[in-house]
Design a protein around this motif. Structure first.
Motif, PDB file in Angstrom:
ATOM      1  N   ASN A 107       1.043  -1.113   0.374  1.00 13.52           N
ATOM      2  CA  ASN A 107       0.041  -0.365   0.096  1.00 13.52           C
ATOM      3  C   ASN A 107       0.492   1.734   0.256  1.00 13.52           C
ATOM      4  O   ASN A 107       2.175   1.090  -0.021  1.00 13.52           O
ATOM      5  N   THR A 108       0.446   2.481   0.052  1.00 16.03           N
ATOM      6  CA  THR A 108       0.927   4.040  -0.376  1.00 16.03           C
ATOM      7  C   THR A 108       1.695   3.806   0.503  1.00 16.03           C
ATOM      8  O   THR A 108       1.407   3.684   2.031  1.00 16.03           O
ATOM      9  N   ASP A 123       4.601   2.200   2.138  1.00 18.41           N
ATOM     10  CA  ASP A 123       4.927   1.032   2.300  1.00 18.41           C
ATOM     11  C   ASP A 123       6.503   1.052   1.966  1.00 18.41           C
ATOM     12  O   ASP A 123       6.591   1.764   0.796  1.00 18.41           O
ATOM     13  N   ASN A 178      -1.884   0.667  -4.674  1.00 16.55           N
ATOM     14  CA  ASN A 178      -1.757  -0.683  -3.961  1.00 16.55           C
ATOM     15  C   ASN A 178      -1.283  -2.419  -4.704  1.00 16.55           C
ATOM     16  O   ASN A 178      -1.799  -1.373  -6.228  1.00 16.55           O
ATOM     17  N   ARG A 229      -0.436  -6.752  -4.737  1.00 17.47           N
ATOM     18  CA  ARG A 229       0.474  -7.273  -4.041  1.00 17.47           C
ATOM     19  C   ARG A 229       1.450  -8.439  -5.226  1.00 17.47           C
ATOM     20  O   ARG A 229       1.173  -8.240  -6.195  1.00 17.47           O
TER      21      ARG A 229
END
Length: 748
Positions: free
Chosen positions: A257-258, A260, A321, A323
């Motif tokens: 996410n933003t 990280d 964001n 994965r």
């Protein structure tokens, strides 16, 4: 293909219920059909007709079909046991065949996610199981860079004894003990060894003080490192959990996410408006757009240093964001490879002790030279005394039985011990330890006590700018719109502090302007800010501590804060405009573009609800589609054919659109140079109403060519990263101490 089927086409294995029965039926069918022999060419599956064969069929008609061959070809499918397996597992084998076509030498950033996850024993939806994760962590080790083991207190003590001057003192103590034992008046008395004992105590105190000081500093630094251990979110057993980043393993599914920090080199599974700052690897400060889509590489195109489908360890997620599947950890990551280049292949060992000769401070070097000089001088003088004494036949007046040469050896060794300054190492160590204690009071930890002296010998200080001399908080301080200058007050990211005023206005308290100078509702500046906010992805919100914190691109943060000061929030604009496309910033294009459209078909109703006084007469913000562009001024000006110009006599008047002429362009470039000369980072903002609502091209370059032409220049935004409190005084103090300060920055 034979290797893939190995283990799957064994007769004794039952792939599913009924598979073994099908094999038996196929074998029986083969025994019954013995009337005719068929060749492999006849039994092979028919291939697609070529163009020539298709034309021949039209002219001559299709050739007759041998029904017996067709029946045997159909039956032959079941003679192939591997074919039976495939027929029974069509869904499962389809993806495997797709993977096989990729090839064994495929790069990680191009390989199918399903193949990578399978190779790593993971699942792209559920991640690793807890048991497998524990086993792999034991196998691969923690996800961290190699670091030398902490030197024990005993080893630090021994290292202190390896200094040249300490070695001389130890030799002097031994020599003094030998003299006392062989030539003393009372060899059995402790008083005869006073010199040796005194030297030994000095050596011991010097070593223990230095070792304990360094050991204490190392312990404090490790405690600080443990407090700052980063945490990452991963998917294990199908659930999101938070674990220390050091426990990340290959095959983990990482949630990004933003804000990280990417914990390990990973292949993206999916990404939504994901942008990552890769300055650590590439040196480029601009954020890089990432995608999970594999793009076909053009022939002859060079290999990218950081592929778009990969995110790399220690890089920061600036927006969006996604994965990702972890493929490399620890020293196998890109950062680990860089760290390996900086690590000595010899292990920095000198015998069984660490080799610290390459990291000696100037004081240590000079003390080493002094010890060598003292050693040579002492040995030289003693040699001369010994030779002269033997030559003249000097003897011991108290004991005539001692030969002259033995007596002179004892005299020479005594002089050598006297020539060595026993107190020098202890005085230096105590002084450095006192310096370390003083530095601790200033919240500075010294890993090695000798490093304290290095601060005193420094003549040049090279320092980074962003985040070191400055706050690391880009702030808009000036703007230019429709040929009008504007000043912006406030500091940091607080939108409740500061405002917008005419050019030249000064805030009495550096925050608030006089009411007569305010220009928050000027259509020119409002149009500029609305267009700039619509072309940004950053957001602004309070954190848990109550501080205003932006999330996203650092270059967009000052624009969002400026808009918030004027009451123009991205969430408010989303009620009127919906984004349909985006072209991320790139170092080649030097600009970013977005395309928005009204959220309702009733445009008249939207205009009535829109509360911001924009330049509606000059440019249509509510066109079917509107492209908004921001970036480097010189690049954007090349794409502009129109610009907004206002009436200087009336600050609240609506600006008008006028053609871009060479004279106006030169005037704008002069304004850009003027702002840049004030250490400001300048961004140009432009827009283009679009009447064509057809689908935009998928290719980014083609989309860019469609949007970024015939633009209307809206204005300029100038930002600065303000200096930290105390920086001016620190630079002044360094200058007064004859220390030169050099600022190193990548800004232009």
């Amino acid at each position: 293909m034979s290797s893939w089927f190995a283990g799957k086409d064994q007769p004794e294995e039952k792939t599913r219920d009924g598979d073994e029965k099908k094999l038996e039926m196929a074998e029986e069918g083969g025994k019954q059909s013995g009337e005719r022999e068929f060749t492999e060419e006849e039994l092979a599956p028919p291939h697609g007709a070529t163009v020539v064969e298709a034309l021949a069929e039209v002219v001559k008609g299709k050739p007759p079909v041998d029904e017996e061959v067709e029946k045997e070809r159909h039956r032959h499918r079941f003679d192939n046991k591997a074919g039976i397996v495939i027929a029974a597992h069509k869904t499962e084998t389809l993806e495997t065949f797709t993977q096989l076509e990729v090839g064994a030498d495929i790069e990680v950033h191009e390989a199918p996610i399903a193949l990578l996850a399978s190779d790593l024993g993971s699942d792209k939806a559920k991640g690793m199981t807890t048991e497998d994760a524990k086993a792999r962590l034991l196998e691969d080790g923690p996800n961290e860079l190699d670091k030398p083991p902490r030197i024990t207190l005993c080893m630090l003590f021994i290292i202190q004894l390896t200094q040249v001057i300490i070695a001389l003192l130890i030799a002097a103590a031994v020599a003094s003990a030998v003299i006392s034992a062989t030539a003393g008046s009372s060899p059995g008395s402790v008083l005869s060894y006073v010199d040796s004992i005194a030297i030994a105590i000095i050596v011991f105190l010097n070593a223990i003080v230095a070792a304990m000081t360094e050991n204490s500093a190392n312990g404090a630094l490790e405690a600080l490192s443990a407090l700052s251990s980063p945490i990452s979110t991963v998917i294990r057993d199908g659930e999101e959990i938070e674990i220390p980043s050091t426990d990340i393993i290959r095959g983990d599914i990482v949630v990004l996410n933003t804000g990280d920090v990417v914990p390990a080199d990973s292949r993206l599974i999916f990404a939504t408006d994901l942008k990552v700052n890769e300055m650590l690897l590439t040196g480029e400060s601009e954020d890089v757009a990432k995608t999970d889509k594999v793009k076909k590489k053009k022939d002859g195109a060079p290999e990218k240093l950081t592929p778009e489908t990969m995110v790399f360890s220690s890089c920061t997620v600036k927006s969006g964001n996604g994965r990702a599947l972890v493929v490399r950890t620890g020293m196998d990551t890109r950062v680990g490879q860089i760290a390996a280049l900086l690590t000595s292949e010899t292990g920095d060992k000198k015998g069984c002790l660490p080799d610290t000769s390459a990291n000696q401070t100037p004081l240590q070097v000079e003390l080493g030279k002094l010890a060598v000089q003292i050693g040579f001088l002492a040995c030289g003088c003693c040699t001369i005394v010994f030779v002269v004494g033997v030559a003249v036949g000097a003897s011991d007046p108290d004991n005539d039985d001692i030969p002259s040469w033995l007596y002179m050896i004892l005299i020479a060794v005594t002089l050598t011990v006297a020539a060595i300054p026993e107190g020098l190492p202890l005085c230096v160590t105590i002084s450095l330890s006192t310096g370390c204690s003083d530095m601790v009071k200033e919240n500075v930890l010294m890993r090695k006590i000798a490093a304290v002296e290095t601060l005193g010998s420094a003549s040049i200080i090279c320092t980074d700018k962003t985040g070191t001399l400055t706050e690391g908080k880009m702030t808009t301080v000036k703007a230019w719109a429709a040929f009008r200058d504007y000043n912006v007050s406030g500091k940091g990211f607080d939108p409740t502090s500061g405002g917008v005023a005419r050019g030249g206005a000064v805030a009495a308290d550096e925050v608030n302007f006089d009411q007569a100078d305010k220009r928050d509702t000027d259509p020119s500046i409002v149009s500029l800010v609305v267009s700039a906010v619509l072309c940004s992805n950053a957001t602004l919100a309070r954190n848990e501590e109550g501080f205003w914190t932006p999330r996203g691109n650092s270059s967009e943060a000052p624009i969002i804060v400026l808009g918030a000061k004027m009451g123009i929030w991205p969430t408010d604009l989303e009620k009127f405009f919906g984004r349909v496309a985006e072209i991320p910033f790139s170092s080649s294009r030097k600009m970013m573009a977005t395309v928005v459209e009204p959220v309702k078909k009733d445009v008249a109703a939207l205009k009535a609800e829109f509360k911001y006084p924009i330049a509606a007469d000059a440019v249509d913000f509510f066109a079917p589609r509107v492209g908004h562009v921001k970036g480097a001024p010189n690049y954007i000006l090349e794409k502009c054919t129109t610009l907004l110009k206002s009436n200087d006599s009336d600050p609240t008047s609506q600006p008008t659109a006028v053609p871009m002429t060479p004279e106006l362009k030169a005037e704008i470039l002069a304004k850009v140079d003027e702002l840049s000369s004030q250490a400001l980072r300048v961004l140009a903002v432009a827009m283009r109403p679009l009447t064509d609502t057809s689908e935009l091209p998928e290719d980014v370059d083609a989309k860019f060519d469609v949007l970024c032409k015939d633009l209307v220049l809206v204005g300029l935004v100038a930002s600065i990263d303000p200096e930290r409190d105390g920086v001016k005084q620190a630079v002044t103090d360094a200058r007064n101490a004859s220390v030169r300060t050099v600022m190193i920055t990548g800004d232009y």
